[in-house]
Design an enzyme around this catalytic site. Structure first.
Site, PDB file in Angstrom:
ATOM      1  N   THR A 442       0.836  -1.183   0.000  1.00 43.20           N
ATOM      2  CA  THR A 442       0.000   0.000   0.000  1.00 43.20           C
ATOM      3  C   THR A 442       0.876   1.240   0.000  1.00 43.20           C
ATOM      4  OG1 THR A 442      -0.232  -0.761   2.267  1.00 43.20           O
ATOM      5  CG2 THR A 442      -2.247  -0.306   1.095  1.00 43.20           C
ATOM      6  N   THR A 460      -4.152   1.665  -2.384  1.00 45.53           N
ATOM      7  CA  THR A 460      -3.448   0.459  -2.849  1.00 45.53           C
ATOM      8  C   THR A 460      -4.052  -0.147  -4.116  1.00 45.53           C
ATOM      9  OG1 THR A 460      -2.664  -1.730  -2.194  1.00 45.53           O
ATOM     10  CG2 THR A 460      -4.829  -1.118  -1.416  1.00 45.53           C
ATOM     11  N   ASN A 462      -2.956  -3.376  -4.237  1.00 43.41           N
ATOM     12  CA  ASN A 462      -2.627  -4.670  -3.642  1.00 43.41           C
ATOM     13  C   ASN A 462      -1.219  -5.117  -4.019  1.00 43.41           C
ATOM     14  OD1 ASN A 462      -3.201  -6.671  -1.844  1.00 43.41           O
ATOM     15  ND2 ASN A 462      -4.269  -7.979  -3.284  1.00 43.41           N
ATOM     16  N   GLU A 481      -7.378  -6.717  -5.962  1.00 42.55           N
ATOM     17  CA  GLU A 481      -7.894  -6.687  -4.588  1.00 42.55           C
ATOM     18  C   GLU A 481      -8.733  -7.926  -4.251  1.00 42.55           C
ATOM     19  OE1 GLU A 481      -6.332  -4.736  -2.066  1.00 42.55           O
ATOM     20  OE2 GLU A 481      -6.624  -3.305  -3.665  1.00 42.55           O
ATOM     21  N   ASP A 484      -7.705 -10.216  -1.425  1.00 40.95           N
ATOM     22  CA  ASP A 484      -7.886  -9.926   0.001  1.00 40.95           C
ATOM     23  C   ASP A 484      -9.161 -10.531   0.584  1.00 40.95           C
ATOM     24  OD1 ASP A 484      -5.496  -8.709   0.297  1.00 40.95           O
ATOM     25  OD2 ASP A 484      -6.255  -6.681   0.526  1.00 40.95           O
TER      26      ASP A 484
END
Ligand SMILES: *[C@@H]1O[C@H](CO)[C@@H](O)[C@H](O)[C@H]1NC(C)=O
Ligand SMILES: *[C@@H]1O[C@H](CO)[C@@H](O)[C@H](O)[C@H]1NC(C)=O
Ligand SMILES: *[C@@H]1O[C@H](CO)[C@@H](O)[C@H](O)[C@H]1NC(C)=O
Ligand SMILES: *[C@@H]1O[C@H](CO)[C@@H](O)[C@H](O)[C@H]1NC(C)=O
Ligand SMILES: *[C@@H]1O[C@H](CO)[C@@H](O)[C@H](O)[C@H]1NC(C)=O
Ligand SMILES: *[C@@H]1O[C@H](CO)[C@@H](O)[C@H](O)[C@H]1NC(C)=O
Length: 631
Positions: A442, A460, A462, A481, A484
């Site tokens: 980030t 971010t 990622n 992302e 996550d």
């Protein structure tokens, strides 16, 4: 510089789990340190999730000259002291740009828009950008309550829980890893809610469009990131022509001038449009081009998904009565890990006694580490409820759980379980419900202006260059992302299930570790600090230490950021300690039952602090070469 004289080589390793018990690795410390700084942020936690949890200090392959790592003796000349306002970001160019906006009558919010766009467009494009998302904590001088803007990406409409079953790697690279970008809507929301009104949207976006049109000087960070991504075969030679001298073989080097004409065109369109609408228009050029590019690389993102994107604007979480100075801490809400940080601050606040005086003291550190372990447990229960979710039962359960972790009763219960001399025997004693996900790299930035406004952003895409998909039509790098989220099939080392609170659902946001905060003096009615960090699961614990260092131990901002940090996330059940080692410190932890591992830096922290009416700004020069600015 020799092994003997460099302070970072001063650690001993005999009784710890540190894998540096050969001369070879000891000597490699300097060369590997810098790389971990950058790629540790982006890659290392990956290992925790998918393989041996203890491989996260394995040295990566390249070197960034100039990164020296944390120190007990930081050079004062990296601190900016200013009279009117200050910006602390990962880049001097972007910090300066933010200051130019404050000088034109902009508020911290206006400067934050420009600095954030700049960070994602220039040398740190590998960690953020408008193809990604972020979290904003923002306090307006005339509003007693700070806002939290959750501009985290959302899963596409066609996404579903089991979409990576058997193809887990596709959550990390390629088109299927891409979630709906949120950053631009977050910045536009910040501009409309907390901007000064003295500058138009166009005046904020055009400076960044101009920089990428005319070109900027490539630095070592970007050079190294490009080499790394190229060598991993992640960069499609056609799509990444802009960074490869047109040949798709060799990439731009430090000192070269890099232009991004496609991104300049897109940013100019966004500037002239006067809002974010042109980006999120399902019939528009940008949404169509990005969806097409993601699809070409195996993705499911559609132009309609852009139309469905919403930011989540809420009041920030509040920790009242912090320290004997009656401070208020405002913490990010939404799909961040703010609940975990706020609970951690509340727990440590209960220890506000005479023993809390020395930053690396053994009792103080024991309390800090135990608090971090409970924060890891809390984090395993968190997840986004989903902005389109209308299941009242689920929403109530979610809110009750969050309220529970933020309650005084919970803090008291945890405090009663913290022993100053002994850690609890098993990680199970901390009641983690699920295996936490493991977010990645980030960038963070913090700004305070002379009107009393403050903004802290974590942004971010990622992993390094996000999904690795760059759309040459719009010049935008797309995030990954989706990684996550928790996957039902992901292997885990601890035999506990992944969190169903963080399973993929259409338009749900993946849980993040972000926890950027604003410290406010409730008695004087004055903003004291804007602080945020980057570095995956280490963000929450880094910000905790930053606030505690500054306001319990009275450390200067310089020492708050430069000094080595500790990290514990419950799983793995290990205290990570940055060097240079404090004599006897690790032994004191081992005596309390902890497993200690010396590590290279894995978080970077940027903050602005107001002291005696002056603005102190400090970027994490020691871990990411960041530079602040002020005027
Ligand atoms: C800060 O001081 C150190 C040591 O005195 C020096 O090596 C370094 O170049 C200085 N940096 C800046 C930006 O002035
Ligand atoms: C900018 O706008 C604010 C109100 O939003 C005002 O207080 C301030 O004086 C303005 N600054 C300049 C330089 O115009
Ligand atoms: C901005 O873009 C939106 C969506 O494409 C469009 O409806 C609107 O007319 C544009 N506004 C301007 C001023 O160009
Ligand atoms: C609503 O949420 C509750 C609690 O999570 C769950 O048990 C129930 O099945 C959900 N209802 C629907 C219709 O999905
Ligand atoms: C802390 O500040 C709040 C808000 O100004 C005030 O209501 C409260 O009385 C203060 N508490 C103490 C202990 O000073
Ligand atoms: C702020 O002022 C206090 C009291 O005058 C003083 O003790 C302290 O050193 C000052 N702090 C800084 C960073 O200048």
């Amino acid at each position: 510089m020799t092994d003997e004289t460099h302070p970072l080589l001063g650690f001993s390793n005999s009784r710890f789990t540190l894998k540096s018990n050969t001369n070879k690795i000891r000597k490699n410390f300097l060369i590997t340190l810098s790389l971990i700084t950058i790629f540790g942020l982006l890659f290392t936690t990956f290992h925790l999730k998918h393989s041996n949890p203890r491989t996260d200090t394995d040295p990566p392959a390249h070197v960034i000259p100039g990164v020296v790592g944390p120190t007990w003796n930081p050079s004062k000349n990296t601190t900016i002291i200013a009279n009117h306002g200050a910006v602390a970001s990962d880049s001097k160019l972007c910090s300066d740009l933010g200051i130019s906006i404050l000088q034109k009558g902009g508020f911290a919010a206006d400067a934050a828009v420009v600095t954030c766009l700049c960070i994602g467009a220039t040398n740190t494009m590998f960690s953020s950008g408008i193809g990604g998302g972020g979290f904003i904590t923002t306090k307006r001088f005339d509003d007693p309550i700070a806002l939290s803007i959750d501009a985290r990406e959302m899963a596409p409409g066609l996404a579903h829980r089991d979409m990576y079953d058997g193809v887990e790697h596709l959550a990390q690279k390629g088109g299927l890893a891409v979630a709906i970008p949120g950053e631009l809507k977050g910045l536009y929301t910040l501009f409309t809610k907390h901007g000064s009104g003295n500058l138009t949207w166009e005046e904020l976006v055009m400076p960044v469009a101009n920089i990428v049109r005319d070109g900027f000087v490539v630095d070592k960070l970007l050079e190294t990131a490009l080499i790394r991504a190229h060598e991993s075969g992640e960069l499609d030679p056609f799509d990444w022509k802009f960074a490869s001298n047109g040949n798709g073989v060799s990439y731009v080097k430090a000192g070269d001038v890099l232009k991004r004409p496609a991104l300049a065109k897109t940013l100019t369109e966004i500037a002239k449009n006067g809002s974010d609408a042109i980006f999120y228009d399902p019939k528009g050029r940008i949404a169509n081009s990005l969806s097409k590019k993601a699809k070409q690389h195996g993705g499911i993102l559609t132009p309609e998904d852009f139309g469905k994107y919403q930011v989540n604007v809420e009041e920030a979480l509040v920790v009242n009565d912090f320290t004997s100075k009656n401070l208020t801490v405002f913490v990010a809400n939404g799909a961040s890990s703010g609940v975990s940080l706020a609970a951690g601050l509340k727990i440590l606040n209960k220890f506000n006694d005479v023993k809390m005086k020395d930053d690396f003291g053994s009792i103080e550190s024991q309390r800090m580490i135990e608090t971090m372990k409970w924060m890891g447990s809390i984090r395993s229960h968190l997840g986004d409820i989903g902005i389109y979710n209308d299941n009242k039962t689920a929403i109530n359960e979610h809110n009750d759980l969050y309220d529970h972790f933020l309650s005084d009763e919970y803090a008291d219960e945890v405090v009663s379980k913290i022993d100053d001399y002994k850690t609890l025997p098993s990680w199970r004693d901390y009641n983690p419900a699920y295996e936490p996900n493991d977010p990645k790299g980030t960038s963070s930035l913090s700004i305070i202006d002379n009107h009393g406004n403050a903004v802290s952003i974590t942004t971010t895409v990622n992993l390094l260059f996000g999904s690795g998909v760059h759309d040459p039509e719009t010049g935008i790098i797309l995030n990954d992302e989706m990684d996550d989220f928790s996957l039902p099939t992901s292997k885990n080392a601890f035999n506990i299930e992944p969190s169903h609170f963080n399973y993929i659902q259409p338009y749900r946001r993946p849980l993040s570790s972000s926890s950027q905060s604003i410290v406010f003096d409730a008695t004087e009615n004055q903003v004291l600090m804007a602080i945020g960090a980057a570095g995956g699961s280490r963000i929450t614990t880094a910000v905790l230490q930053g606030i505690v260092r500054s306001y319990y131990y009275g450390l200067s901002l310089l020492d708050t950021i430069a000094f080595p940090r500790l990290h514990h996330q419950l799983l793995p059940n290990v205290v990570y300690v940055e060097g240079p080692e404090v004599l006897g410190f690790n032994e004191a932890l081992v005596d309390r039952g902890h497993v200690v591992e010396m590590v290279w830096p894995m978080s970077t922290m940027n903050a602005v602090k107001v002291v005696n009416g002056s603005f102190y700004a400090q970027s994490d020069y020691w871990r990411k070469l960041g530079r602040a600015s002020g005027y």
